[in-house]
Design a protein around this motif. Structure first.
Motif, PDB file in Angstrom:
ATOM      1  N   GLU A  90      -0.540  -4.079  -2.207  1.00  0.00           N
ATOM      2  CA  GLU A  90       0.041  -2.784  -2.579  1.00  0.00           C
ATOM      3  C   GLU A  90       1.433  -2.612  -1.986  1.00  0.00           C
ATOM      4  O   GLU A  90       2.340  -2.064  -2.628  1.00  0.00           O
ATOM      5  CB  GLU A  90      -0.882  -1.663  -2.079  1.00  0.00           C
ATOM      6  N   ARG A 134      -8.448   0.630   1.863  1.00  0.00           N
ATOM      7  CA  ARG A 134      -7.379  -0.362   1.935  1.00  0.00           C
ATOM      8  C   ARG A 134      -7.677  -1.381   3.028  1.00  0.00           C
ATOM      9  O   ARG A 134      -8.364  -1.084   4.006  1.00  0.00           O
ATOM     10  CB  ARG A 134      -6.037   0.312   2.259  1.00  0.00           C
ATOM     11  N   LYS A 141      -5.194  -3.569  -1.773  1.00  0.00           N
ATOM     12  CA  LYS A 141      -6.185  -2.685  -2.404  1.00  0.00           C
ATOM     13  C   LYS A 141      -6.938  -3.473  -3.473  1.00  0.00           C
ATOM     14  O   LYS A 141      -6.531  -4.572  -3.863  1.00  0.00           O
ATOM     15  CB  LYS A 141      -5.507  -1.468  -3.036  1.00  0.00           C
ATOM     16  N   LYS A 196      -0.543  -4.411   3.097  1.00  0.00           N
ATOM     17  CA  LYS A 196      -1.567  -3.469   2.621  1.00  0.00           C
ATOM     18  C   LYS A 196      -2.136  -3.989   1.304  1.00  0.00           C
ATOM     19  O   LYS A 196      -1.386  -4.271   0.364  1.00  0.00           O
ATOM     20  CB  LYS A 196      -0.954  -2.082   2.412  1.00  0.00           C
TER      21      LYS A 196
END
Length: 207
Positions: A183, A160, A203, A201
């Motif tokens: 995310e 991540r 991804k 975050k």
């Protein structure tokens, strides 16, 4: 300073050992001392450093996943050093392109006996991730697009990106390359810090 840190941690709902609290204060003292010659941060007051550097860094610790992290554009070790102190079971690579900052980080590592920290002087694009990292962390490093473009080779398949931001960067999120997806956006509460703080975050998108 220890008393002030204890009060701040209590306000933030973070529980640390006496040893960890002493390490955080010792880091602030080193930062304050070296700052006079090295100009590592614009924050001059150690008590202000506790809020704007220490608490602002460790507040993200419950949201990190994994055990191998790289802090890109770490500067004087933010957020990497405070996170390494509060997450002793995790490993942190601290990456910066400026030699004077990396020299400071090595001194901190030596004086605080931080076995889980690796300071590295390198440009992020040139740094090989072997093995890949669980998390790529940045605080005031670059736009989200620059972060994922420059650091795309660093996280593993399930890794991540953790970007520490002030306001939610709606424009930056809209401009993210299609290979990457936000995310989660976590609103962070930092005691005695004015203004908003968020953790974004990111991804890899499932193709």
């Amino acid at each position: 300073m220890l008393n002030k840190l204890s009060r701040l941690l209590e306000e933030a709902g973070i529980s640390l050992s006496d040893h960890q609290q002493q390490q955080l204060v010792a880091y602030v003292e080193l930062l304050h001392k070296w700052n006079k010659a090295y100009n590592l941060t614009s924050v001059r007051d150690p008590n202000e450093m506790l809020v704007r550097h220490i608490l602002d860094s460790i507040i993200v610790s419950p949201h990190l996943q994994g055990t191998r992290f790289i802090d890109v554009g770490t500067g004087p070790g933010l957020p990497g050093i405070p996170l390494a102190i509060v997450l002793p079971q995790a490993q942190f690579t601290l990456l910066d392109s400026l030699g004077k900052r990396v020299r400071f980080l090595r001194q901190v590592q030596h004086e605080l006996k931080l076995d889980n920290v690796t300071p590295v002087q390198s440009r992020v694009e040139e740094f090989p991730a072997e093995p890949p990292f669980d998390g790529v962390i940045s605080r005031a490093f670059a736009s989200l697009t620059d972060m994922v473009n420059w650091c795309h080779h660093l996280p593993g398949e399930h890794g991540r990106f953790f970007a520490l931001k002030g306001l939610v960067p709606e424009d930056e999120i809209a401009q993210l390359p299609v290979e990457f997806t936000v995310e989660e956006i976590v609103q962070l509460k930092v005691p005695q810090l004015e203004g908003e703080r968020h953790l974004v975050k990111i991804k890899r998108s499932k193709v």
